[in-house]
Design a protein around this motif. Structure first.
Motif, PDB file in Angstrom:
ATOM      1  N   ALA A 140       0.835  -1.205   0.000  1.00 18.40           N
ATOM      2  CA  ALA A 140       0.000   0.000   0.000  1.00 18.40           C
ATOM      3  C   ALA A 140       0.867   1.250   0.000  1.00 18.40           C
ATOM      4  CB  ALA A 140      -0.937  -0.011   1.201  1.00 18.40           C
ATOM      5  N   ARG A 141       1.955   1.245   0.774  1.00 20.40           N
ATOM      6  CA  ARG A 141       2.882   2.389   0.796  1.00 20.40           C
ATOM      7  C   ARG A 141       3.478   2.618  -0.597  1.00 20.40           C
ATOM      8  NH1 ARG A 141       4.908   0.662   6.172  1.00 20.40           N
ATOM      9  NH2 ARG A 141       6.412  -0.664   5.080  1.00 20.40           N
ATOM     10  N   GLN A 142       3.882   1.517  -1.234  1.00 15.57           N
ATOM     11  CA  GLN A 142       4.499   1.640  -2.548  1.00 15.57           C
ATOM     12  C   GLN A 142       3.497   2.125  -3.588  1.00 15.57           C
ATOM     13  OE1 GLN A 142       7.630  -1.060  -3.665  1.00 15.57           O
ATOM     14  NE2 GLN A 142       6.623  -1.500  -5.601  1.00 15.57           N
ATOM     15  N   GLU A 143       2.264   1.649  -3.519  1.00 19.95           N
ATOM     16  CA  GLU A 143       1.232   2.099  -4.452  1.00 19.95           C
ATOM     17  C   GLU A 143       0.954   3.583  -4.273  1.00 19.95           C
ATOM     18  OE1 GLU A 143      -3.376   1.048  -5.803  1.00 19.95           O
ATOM     19  OE2 GLU A 143      -2.461   0.038  -4.090  1.00 19.95           O
ATOM     20  N   PHE A 144       0.886   4.025  -3.003  1.00 22.41           N
ATOM     21  CA  PHE A 144       0.676   5.446  -2.727  1.00 22.41           C
ATOM     22  C   PHE A 144       1.843   6.268  -3.284  1.00 22.41           C
ATOM     23  CE2 PHE A 144       1.468   9.177  -0.081  1.00 22.41           C
ATOM     24  CZ  PHE A 144       0.235   9.815  -0.122  1.00 22.41           C
ATOM     25  N   GLY A 145       3.066   5.802  -3.035  1.00 19.11           N
ATOM     26  CA  GLY A 145       4.243   6.514  -3.523  1.00 19.11           C
ATOM     27  C   GLY A 145       4.291   6.579  -5.039  1.00 19.11           C
ATOM     28  N   ILE A 162      10.038  14.602  -3.677  1.00 20.24           N
ATOM     29  CA  ILE A 162      10.280  14.366  -2.262  1.00 20.24           C
ATOM     30  C   ILE A 162      10.987  13.022  -2.130  1.00 20.24           C
ATOM     31  CG2 ILE A 162       8.284  15.706  -1.467  1.00 20.24           C
ATOM     32  CD1 ILE A 162       6.788  13.079  -1.089  1.00 20.24           C
ATOM     33  N   SER A 163      11.395  12.678  -0.931  1.00 22.09           N
ATOM     34  CA  SER A 163      12.019  11.383  -0.702  1.00 22.09           C
ATOM     35  C   SER A 163      10.946  10.311  -0.556  1.00 22.09           C
ATOM     36  CB  SER A 163      12.875  11.430   0.563  1.00 22.09           C
ATOM     37  OG  SER A 163      12.040  11.603   1.703  1.00 22.09           O
ATOM     38  N   ILE A 164      11.361   9.049  -0.632  1.00 23.51           N
ATOM     39  CA  ILE A 164      10.427   7.952  -0.400  1.00 23.51           C
ATOM     40  C   ILE A 164       9.900   8.020   1.024  1.00 23.51           C
ATOM     41  CG2 ILE A 164      10.209   5.440  -0.214  1.00 23.51           C
ATOM     42  CD1 ILE A 164      12.169   5.162  -2.487  1.00 23.51           C
ATOM     43  N   LEU A 165      10.782   8.352   1.967  1.00 21.18           N
ATOM     44  CA  LEU A 165      10.349   8.491   3.356  1.00 21.18           C
ATOM     45  C   LEU A 165       9.313   9.599   3.482  1.00 21.18           C
ATOM     46  CD1 LEU A 165      10.570   7.772   6.339  1.00 21.18           C
ATOM     47  CD2 LEU A 165      12.530   9.324   6.513  1.00 21.18           C
ATOM     48  N   GLY A 166       9.477  10.677   2.733  1.00 28.83           N
ATOM     49  CA  GLY A 166       8.492  11.761   2.747  1.00 28.83           C
ATOM     50  C   GLY A 166       7.131  11.289   2.301  1.00 28.83           C
ATOM     51  N   SER A 167       7.091  10.435   1.278  1.00 29.02           N
ATOM     52  CA  SER A 167       5.805   9.915   0.811  1.00 29.02           C
ATOM     53  C   SER A 167       5.185   8.986   1.848  1.00 29.02           C
ATOM     54  CB  SER A 167       5.988   9.170  -0.518  1.00 29.02           C
ATOM     55  OG  SER A 167       6.660   7.934  -0.347  1.00 29.02           O
ATOM     56  N   GLN A 168       6.019   8.226   2.570  1.00 28.92           N
ATOM     57  CA  GLN A 168       5.508   7.350   3.622  1.00 28.92           C
ATOM     58  C   GLN A 168       4.892   8.165   4.754  1.00 28.92           C
ATOM     59  OE1 GLN A 168       9.022   5.099   4.573  1.00 28.92           O
ATOM     60  NE2 GLN A 168       8.655   3.553   2.990  1.00 28.92           N
ATOM     61  N   ARG A 169       5.499   9.304   5.040  1.00 27.23           N
ATOM     62  CA  ARG A 169       4.948  10.170   6.075  1.00 27.23           C
ATOM     63  C   ARG A 169       3.612  10.754   5.648  1.00 27.23           C
ATOM     64  NH1 ARG A 169      10.797  12.963   7.409  1.00 27.23           N
ATOM     65  NH2 ARG A 169      11.431  11.488   9.052  1.00 27.23           N
ATOM     66  N   LEU A 170       3.520  11.123   4.373  1.00 26.52           N
ATOM     67  CA  LEU A 170       2.239  11.626   3.864  1.00 26.52           C
ATOM     68  C   LEU A 170       1.163  10.547   3.919  1.00 26.52           C
ATOM     69  CD1 LEU A 170       3.378  13.710   0.748  1.00 26.52           C
ATOM     70  CD2 LEU A 170       2.487  14.586   2.906  1.00 26.52           C
ATOM     71  N   ASP A 184      10.529  -3.021   4.873  1.00 23.01           N
ATOM     72  CA  ASP A 184      10.792  -1.791   4.127  1.00 23.01           C
ATOM     73  C   ASP A 184      12.196  -1.812   3.528  1.00 23.01           C
ATOM     74  OD1 ASP A 184       9.953   0.971   3.372  1.00 23.01           O
ATOM     75  OD2 ASP A 184      11.657   1.524   4.632  1.00 23.01           O
ATOM     76  N   TYR A 185      13.145  -2.393   4.239  1.00 21.15           N
ATOM     77  CA  TYR A 185      14.509  -2.517   3.714  1.00 21.15           C
ATOM     78  C   TYR A 185      14.499  -3.367   2.448  1.00 21.15           C
ATOM     79  CZ  TYR A 185      19.482  -3.572   3.426  1.00 21.15           C
ATOM     80  OH  TYR A 185      20.774  -3.704   2.989  1.00 21.15           O
ATOM     81  N   PHE A 186      13.740  -4.462   2.487  1.00 19.40           N
ATOM     82  CA  PHE A 186      13.643  -5.327   1.312  1.00 19.40           C
ATOM     83  C   PHE A 186      13.008  -4.595   0.139  1.00 19.40           C
ATOM     84  CE2 PHE A 186      10.871  -8.221  -1.148  1.00 19.40           C
ATOM     85  CZ  PHE A 186      11.851  -8.969  -1.771  1.00 19.40           C
ATOM     86  N   TYR A 187      11.978  -3.805   0.391  1.00 26.10           N
ATOM     87  CA  TYR A 187      11.272  -3.085  -0.669  1.00 26.10           C
ATOM     88  C   TYR A 187      12.093  -1.935  -1.243  1.00 26.10           C
ATOM     89  CZ  TYR A 187       6.574  -5.163  -0.528  1.00 26.10           C
ATOM     90  OH  TYR A 187       5.502  -6.011  -0.653  1.00 26.10           O
ATOM     91  N   ASN A 188      12.863  -1.256  -0.396  1.00 26.39           N
ATOM     92  CA  ASN A 188      13.495  -0.004  -0.840  1.00 26.39           C
ATOM     93  C   ASN A 188      15.019   0.033  -0.717  1.00 26.39           C
ATOM     94  OD1 ASN A 188      11.028   1.570  -1.526  1.00 26.39           O
ATOM     95  ND2 ASN A 188      10.556   1.214   0.623  1.00 26.39           N
ATOM     96  N   ASP A 189      15.532  -0.007   0.508  1.00 24.80           N
ATOM     97  CA  ASP A 189      16.978   0.142   0.696  1.00 24.80           C
ATOM     98  C   ASP A 189      17.778  -0.882  -0.099  1.00 24.80           C
ATOM     99  OD1 ASP A 189      15.371   1.023   2.991  1.00 24.80           O
ATOM    100  OD2 ASP A 189      17.271   1.701   3.825  1.00 24.80           O
ATOM    101  N   PHE A 190      17.338  -2.128  -0.106  1.00 22.83           N
ATOM    102  CA  PHE A 190      18.031  -3.193  -0.822  1.00 22.83           C
ATOM    103  C   PHE A 190      18.032  -2.921  -2.320  1.00 22.83           C
ATOM    104  CE2 PHE A 190      17.680  -7.288  -3.113  1.00 22.83           C
ATOM    105  CZ  PHE A 190      18.935  -7.802  -2.833  1.00 22.83           C
ATOM    106  N   GLU A 191      16.915  -2.417  -2.820  1.00 20.71           N
ATOM    107  CA  GLU A 191      16.790  -2.180  -4.256  1.00 20.71           C
ATOM    108  C   GLU A 191      17.519  -0.921  -4.697  1.00 20.71           C
ATOM    109  OE1 GLU A 191      16.021  -3.206  -7.943  1.00 20.71           O
ATOM    110  OE2 GLU A 191      15.290  -4.396  -6.263  1.00 20.71           O
ATOM    111  N   PRO A 195      19.157   4.644   1.809  1.00 17.25           N
ATOM    112  CA  PRO A 195      17.977   4.710   2.673  1.00 17.25           C
ATOM    113  C   PRO A 195      16.868   5.558   2.079  1.00 17.25           C
ATOM    114  CG  PRO A 195      19.737   6.087   3.544  1.00 17.25           C
ATOM    115  CD  PRO A 195      20.329   5.307   2.413  1.00 17.25           C
ATOM    116  N   THR A 196      15.665   5.307   2.526  1.00 13.99           N
ATOM    117  CA  THR A 196      14.490   5.992   1.971  1.00 13.99           C
ATOM    118  C   THR A 196      14.516   7.492   2.229  1.00 13.99           C
ATOM    119  OG1 THR A 196      13.256   5.502   4.007  1.00 13.99           O
ATOM    120  CG2 THR A 196      13.013   3.963   2.159  1.00 13.99           C
ATOM    121  N   ARG A 197      15.244   7.923   3.244  1.00 12.46           N
ATOM    122  CA  ARG A 197      15.245   9.361   3.554  1.00 12.46           C
ATOM    123  C   ARG A 197      15.949  10.180   2.475  1.00 12.46           C
ATOM    124  NH1 ARG A 197      19.332   7.285   6.749  1.00 12.46           N
ATOM    125  NH2 ARG A 197      21.373   8.306   6.509  1.00 12.46           N
ATOM    126  N   ILE A 198      16.795   9.524   1.650  1.00 14.93           N
ATOM    127  CA  ILE A 198      17.492  10.270   0.594  1.00 14.93           C
ATOM    128  C   ILE A 198      17.159   9.752  -0.805  1.00 14.93           C
ATOM    129  CG2 ILE A 198      19.408  10.930   2.089  1.00 14.93           C
ATOM    130  CD1 ILE A 198      21.067   8.733   0.798  1.00 14.93           C
TER     131      ILE A 198
END
Length: 385
Positions: A140-145, A162-170, A184-191, A195-198
């Motif tokens: 759901a987070r990824q679909e929103f982003g 914005i950053s991925i982390l910014g979209s998660q906050r929204l 979340d690491y598997f979905y984002n940081d690994f790929e 980190p999602t903040r940057i």
């Protein structure tokens, strides 16, 4: 690996003739390619196919392939860079197609059983249904982003990000607990390898490479290594003997230390003291090398933070006192300052210049082909022909 920082790319393909400092001035259409990774080799191949055979490639290492390279551990091949190929989408990945031609051994990476194989910090496995719930939230987070990224991209000017982390906050679903953070690491940081903040939302979602080439991941497990894909391309146009490149246009162990650009030419100096003259240079080194200042540019390059695909624009981020200074001056003066930055005879290629497949081998491949407006060197071939 993905990177959010890239350089502005203009492009140009011209007939090349190398001249050292002791020889006569170079002819009007000389070209040097710096770097023999995937993008550098593809740029040379495209020149060759367009009829421009007198070019030269300067490579700092003793091999070709760049960040596509292997190592050895107890006699076993271990990939030190690119490791996966992608398939199953509506389009064919060039790297995967070549891998099939040369029968590169791969193993399908089945991530379908992850929900049954995530361990707690204190030991023992999480219950499957608990992990599946965490994956649903991550989906759901990824679909929103992805949807937010498309909205930002559709806006006039398309500069908002914005950053991925910014979209998660929204979305009000920021990963917090150990399980959510692991997923979340598997979905984002690994790929994205960061980190999602940057991580840039717009340069990440939608993941165009997977949408085009598919999400079926194949792990390269061949003793010859992933670099064999690059060698296959190089052997199509560079002379070789017993699978060893002997073409004099490829010069190894030539570490470029300075690129001096004037109005009429570019002078390249390598670590061993060699000096090369050319009219145009294609730089294919990584963003990391550019950021490290291992190569001195004269005049210096500005600190480039992003690329605006399809536009002849430079996007520069400034902070602190410099940002306040620029904010207080007129737009006309700011534009005049920007236009003082010379790029005319220096061009850039690499995965970081391909916004569609940013950070992937296929991005590097296409950045050297000049075949479509999204490719970094596209204007080059059209201008030359």
């Amino acid at each position: 690996m993905k990177v959010s920082c890239s350089v502005v790319v203009f492009a140009l393909v011209f007939h090349f003739f190398l001249v050292t400092g002791s020889r006569s001035p170079p002819p009007s259409d000389s070209v040097i390619i710096i770097g023999a990774g995937m993008s550098g080799i593809m740029a040379a191949k495209t020149l060759e196919e367009a009829g421009y055979k007198d070019y030269i490639i300067l490579e700092a290492d003793s091999r070709i392939g760049g960040r596509v390279h292997k190592g050895q551990v107890d006699g076993n091949t271990v990939e030190m860079g690119a490791n996966w190929l992608f398939s199953g989408g509506p389009k064919s990945s060039p790297a995967h197609e070549i891998a099939k031609k040369i029968k590169l051994r791969t193993l399908y990476s089945d991530y379908g059983n992850l929900s049954s194989n995530i361990y707690k910090q204190g030991g023992g496995l999480y219950e499957k249904h608990v992990v599946e719930s965490a994956f649903k939230v991550a989906d759901a987070r990824q679909e929103f982003g992805t949807n937010l990224s498309k909205i930002l991209s559709s806006k006039k000017g398309g500069d908002d990000d914005i950053s991925i982390l910014g979209s998660q906050r929204l979305f009000k679903q920021v990963p917090k607990g150990p399980l959510d953070l692991a997923v979340d690491y598997f979905y984002n940081d690994f790929e994205e390898a960061e980190p999602t903040r940057i991580s840039s939302l717009k340069n990440t979602f939608p993941r165009q490479l997977m949408e085009d080439f598919g999400e079926d991941s194949y792990f390269v497990a061949d003793p010859r290594g992933f670099e064999t894909v690059v060698h296959y391309i190089a052997n199509q146009f560079l002379s070789h003997n017993n699978n060893k490149i002997t073409d004099p246009r490829l010069q190894l162990k030539k570490t470029v230390r300075k690129i001096n650009q004037s109005k009429n030419k570019v002078i390249i100096t390598t670590e061993d003291g060699s000096v090369y003259h050319a009219n145009y240079v294609i730089v294919t080194v990584s963003v990391g090398v550019l950021q490290s200042d291992l190569i001195g540019f004269v005049p210096r390059l500005p600190h480039l933070e992003n690329e605006l695909p399809g536009e002849n624009m430079i996007f520069v981020t400034v902070t602190d006192e410099e940002s306040r200074r620029i904010e207080q001056q007129s737009e006309k003066k700011t534009k005049a300052e920007i236009m003082q930055q010379p790029f005319g005879r220096i061009y850039f290629a690499g995965e970081h210049t391909n916004s569609t497949y940013l950070g992937y081998v296929d991005g590097a491949y296409f950045s050297g082909t000049f075949r479509s407006p999204s490719d970094s060197l596209y204007p080059l071939l059209g201008r030359a022909t």
